[in-house]
Design a protein around this motif. Structure first.
Motif, PDB file in Angstrom:
ATOM      1  N   ARG A  69       0.841  -1.198   0.000  1.00  8.62           N
ATOM      2  CA  ARG A  69       0.000   0.000   0.000  1.00  8.62           C
ATOM      3  C   ARG A  69       0.877   1.249   0.000  1.00  8.62           C
ATOM      4  N   VAL A  70       0.330   2.330  -0.484  1.00  8.94           N
ATOM      5  CA  VAL A  70       0.991   3.617  -0.291  1.00  8.94           C
ATOM      6  C   VAL A  70      -0.005   4.570   0.370  1.00  8.94           C
ATOM      7  N   ASN A  71       0.502   5.478   1.165  1.00  6.02           N
ATOM      8  CA  ASN A  71      -0.371   6.500   1.769  1.00  6.02           C
ATOM      9  C   ASN A  71       0.195   7.874   1.440  1.00  6.02           C
ATOM     10  N   GLY A  72      -0.465   8.896   1.956  1.00  3.70           N
ATOM     11  CA  GLY A  72      -0.049  10.266   1.667  1.00  3.70           C
ATOM     12  C   GLY A  72       1.393  10.539   2.073  1.00  3.70           C
ATOM     13  N   ALA A  73       1.803  10.008   3.227  1.00  4.64           N
ATOM     14  CA  ALA A  73       3.162  10.256   3.712  1.00  4.64           C
ATOM     15  C   ALA A  73       4.194   9.620   2.772  1.00  4.64           C
ATOM     16  N   ILE A  74       3.906   8.413   2.306  1.00  2.00           N
ATOM     17  CA  ILE A  74       4.821   7.741   1.382  1.00  2.00           C
ATOM     18  C   ILE A  74       4.921   8.529   0.079  1.00  2.00           C
ATOM     19  N   LEU A  75       3.774   8.999  -0.374  1.00  2.00           N
ATOM     20  CA  LEU A  75       3.737   9.768  -1.612  1.00  2.00           C
ATOM     21  C   LEU A  75       4.618  11.013  -1.530  1.00  2.00           C
ATOM     22  N   TRP A  76       4.522  11.727  -0.423  1.00  3.09           N
ATOM     23  CA  TRP A  76       5.326  12.953  -0.299  1.00  3.09           C
ATOM     24  C   TRP A  76       6.783  12.632  -0.010  1.00  3.09           C
ATOM     25  N   ALA A  77       7.038  11.536   0.728  1.00  5.98           N
ATOM     26  CA  ALA A  77       8.433  11.126   0.944  1.00  5.98           C
ATOM     27  C   ALA A  77       9.076  10.763  -0.389  1.00  5.98           C
ATOM     28  N   ASN A  78       8.273  10.186  -1.280  1.00  7.62           N
ATOM     29  CA  ASN A  78       8.760   9.830  -2.613  1.00  7.62           C
ATOM     30  C   ASN A  78       9.060  11.078  -3.443  1.00  7.62           C
ATOM     31  N   LEU A  79       8.139  12.055  -3.406  1.00  4.99           N
ATOM     32  CA  LEU A  79       8.367  13.302  -4.136  1.00  4.99           C
ATOM     33  C   LEU A  79       9.581  14.034  -3.580  1.00  4.99           C
ATOM     34  N   HIS A  80       9.782  13.939  -2.262  1.00  6.77           N
ATOM     35  CA  HIS A  80      10.934  14.562  -1.614  1.00  6.77           C
ATOM     36  C   HIS A  80      12.235  13.957  -2.168  1.00  6.77           C
ATOM     37  N   LEU A  81      12.247  12.633  -2.313  1.00  8.50           N
ATOM     38  CA  LEU A  81      13.418  11.972  -2.902  1.00  8.50           C
ATOM     39  C   LEU A  81      13.633  12.433  -4.341  1.00  8.50           C
ATOM     40  N   LEU A  82      12.524  12.464  -5.113  1.00  3.12           N
ATOM     41  CA  LEU A  82      12.644  12.885  -6.512  1.00  3.12           C
ATOM     42  C   LEU A  82      13.139  14.325  -6.615  1.00  3.12           C
ATOM     43  N   PHE A  83      12.751  15.156  -5.642  1.00  2.00           N
ATOM     44  CA  PHE A  83      13.198  16.549  -5.656  1.00  2.00           C
ATOM     45  C   PHE A  83      14.723  16.632  -5.615  1.00  2.00           C
ATOM     46  N   TRP A  84      15.345  15.934  -4.678  1.00  2.00           N
ATOM     47  CA  TRP A  84      16.812  16.015  -4.575  1.00  2.00           C
ATOM     48  C   TRP A  84      17.486  15.357  -5.762  1.00  2.00           C
ATOM     49  N   LEU A  85      16.890  14.262  -6.251  1.00  2.00           N
ATOM     50  CA  LEU A  85      17.455  13.642  -7.451  1.00  2.00           C
ATOM     51  C   LEU A  85      17.368  14.587  -8.651  1.00  2.00           C
ATOM     52  N   SER A  86      16.291  15.399  -8.684  1.00  2.00           N
ATOM     53  CA  SER A  86      16.118  16.319  -9.820  1.00  2.00           C
ATOM     54  C   SER A  86      17.187  17.417  -9.824  1.00  2.00           C
ATOM     55  N   LEU A  87      17.840  17.624  -8.684  1.00  2.00           N
ATOM     56  CA  LEU A  87      18.915  18.630  -8.634  1.00  2.00           C
ATOM     57  C   LEU A  87      20.261  18.033  -9.045  1.00  2.00           C
ATOM     58  N   LEU A  88      20.301  16.718  -9.242  1.00  2.00           N
ATOM     59  CA  LEU A  88      21.556  16.070  -9.605  1.00  2.00           C
ATOM     60  C   LEU A  88      22.086  16.551 -10.971  1.00  2.00           C
ATOM     61  N   PRO A  89      21.223  16.733 -11.998  1.00  2.00           N
ATOM     62  CA  PRO A  89      21.750  17.260 -13.263  1.00  2.00           C
ATOM     63  C   PRO A  89      22.419  18.628 -13.084  1.00  2.00           C
TER      64      PRO A  89
END
Lengths: 196, 196, 196, 196
Positions: A69-89
């Motif tokens: 299952r995923v919940n709201g917290a997982i969803l935002w924790a995932n977006l948080h990870l994607l945010f820092w990865l998006s700064l890698l370029p």
């Protein structure tokens, strides 16, 4: 809420991140091989980042594989990870274009550190959603030595890059990549155990 | 017409939008930390937009989760929403590069407003396709107070950004993001009710 | 060979095309509303292209919905269509940046024409794979009046854009968009007929 | 580990690679047809690369179609292939912008060679995972004459591009594209055989 669209969205973002990094490799205006040599640092930084994003995609894949299952917290924790990865370029391009200048290498390490913290938060959120007792993931991660070692590398590498030598810093940043490159069998082992 | 390809296409477009925004963060030519400080406004505008796109993706996910069928009107209402979201990287970059100049901040608010209106239109089209009586979504949205409050924030924030102070404007634009960041439990509650 | 990965790949490419067009809308360096007015032609060309790509995605969706199998010819006919669509961001940017100069508008029409021809080829290949007798698509397309009318518009609009007036040309290019914007019920009708 | 997410991720990366190549086709600042003629070499290099990426997508599709499981080695062999393919937009842009200068054409051939080697490694890893005896793929590939011929073309074309004539080099690089363009029936035949 089901996890398929979360996986698909994350795959999309990670696929774009890994690909747009190459846009920082600006085409030289001269058509001689000598024009490529000045691109070498950018190319090397691209290689390191490509491997890192590949590792994150691989680990992300394993992480979500165990979660039902995923919940709201997982969803935002995932977006948080994607945010820092998006700064890698950005961090990769800055480091490459400035030939691994100390500040740029330290900054690259900071982004790696923040992405690693975000990954750990996501892992914690997924474990807590599924209950620590029954969680395949919780057992697989165990005491999280690999995670702790990676964080330690980034923590040590950042000041070394800036105050001592960026080359030692880069060498330290490459260590977790090698460690994670060797596939993380912990999760697969737990899945197999459960299947028995 | 089934909704899977609509979801997949929207996910793709939103994933690209959230990622290409980072391309507006141009790599500085100096390799010192001081070179990053001038990037701070662009970075901040990127953070706000990243969160906004994340919210839209999340809400879009919920919206389509409740709908069983899509028709031509839903498809175009969806493309209309994606159109305004696709202008967010431009608005973000313009606002960041000009250090939140009043006109750029007001313009950013206008794009947020138009995206919000497009989202409401999409919501209405999905509800009308499924019949107001039986629609899980219609019950979940109810009187749509959250939607109305967001629109009010944008309506008020746009002139304030331009004529009074862009910083008050930005603060007002951040309010709906906070409000929506807290996960919208209305739709999930209705789904649970129905399952009982 | 199954059609799912073909659909997913096409969706990915079309999603990227529709989104990178916005990258041609370069962020102005001044933070005044007046700086936006010079962006107006680029913005208008973006709107037209966004609608066109939306239409192609919609029609592509319908086209593949009716087909059960794909073969090598369909696969390459599909890539051929994606090729011309991939040139749309270039044509859009060129037309917008040069304020609809005659040559740029004519060139835009040429790309529209070639994409339309590629779409027709794809349609023919799908019909021939499924056998003309039994093909839902063949019956839906019928004599293909809509397709012929579109091609005629492009054929007429290209020389008019260059030799007479680019504005009349643009008006002619918008006609097929309006015609296709109204959803193509032919395929859906045939599917319904078959279900009866 | 299942192969669906690997396919989806690869599709995403390949879709982005094939589309961002068009970003190297920079919009000319003049609105005359004459401005397009200087874009011709870039356009031609784009056409060749588009076809090559299309072929890789097609072959990748076939390759994974036959495989039931993926392991860590396959995953990294796949990322290795994507890495070289991701450098194709750079190589394409460099060759196009410098009007097929010898060094740029030779470099283009080097990237093609490395991508081809990566593809062969991936093929070997998939065959070894499934056991050489039972592998549909192993039988389909057979002695791998097509693969060997392609590698030979790149090996020969690279020095010819640089030392003799880039145009002969380009002609040699186009040969494998033509050979692979004709759909690879070997895998499909083996699947059919097995079904009998």
């Amino acid at each position: 809420m089901n996890k398929n669209r979360l996986e698909a969205f994350s795959d999309g973002v990670i696929a774009i991140i890994i690909t747009i990094m190459v846009l920082e490799l600006k085409v030289p205006h001269e058509g001689e091989f000598s024009a490529l040599t000045e691109k070498l640092p950018t190319f090397l930084s691209y290689v390191v980042s490509f491997i890192y994003v590949g590792i994150y995609w691989n680990n992300h894949h394993h992480l979500l594989h165990t979660s039902k299952r995923v919940n709201g917290a997982i969803l935002w924790a995932n977006l948080h990870l994607l945010f820092w990865l998006s700064l890698l370029p950005f961090a990769t391009g800055w480091m490459g274009e400035n030939h691994f200048a100390p500040a740029t290498t330290a900054f690259y390490g900071i982004i790696l550190l923040l992405a690693a913290i975000a990954f750990n938060i996501l892992q914690i959120k997924i474990i807590s959603e599924h209950g620590k007792e029954n969680s395949t993931l919780a057992k697989a991660v165990g005491s999280g030595n690999k995670e702790k070692l990676s964080l330690a590398c980034y923590f040590v590498g950042i000041p070394i890059s800036y105050f001592v030598s960026q080359w030692i810093g880069v060498a330290i940043f490459v260590l977790p990549a090698i460690m994670w490159f060797l596939p993380d069998r912990r999760i697969e082992k737990e899945i197999e155990k459960k299947a028995e």
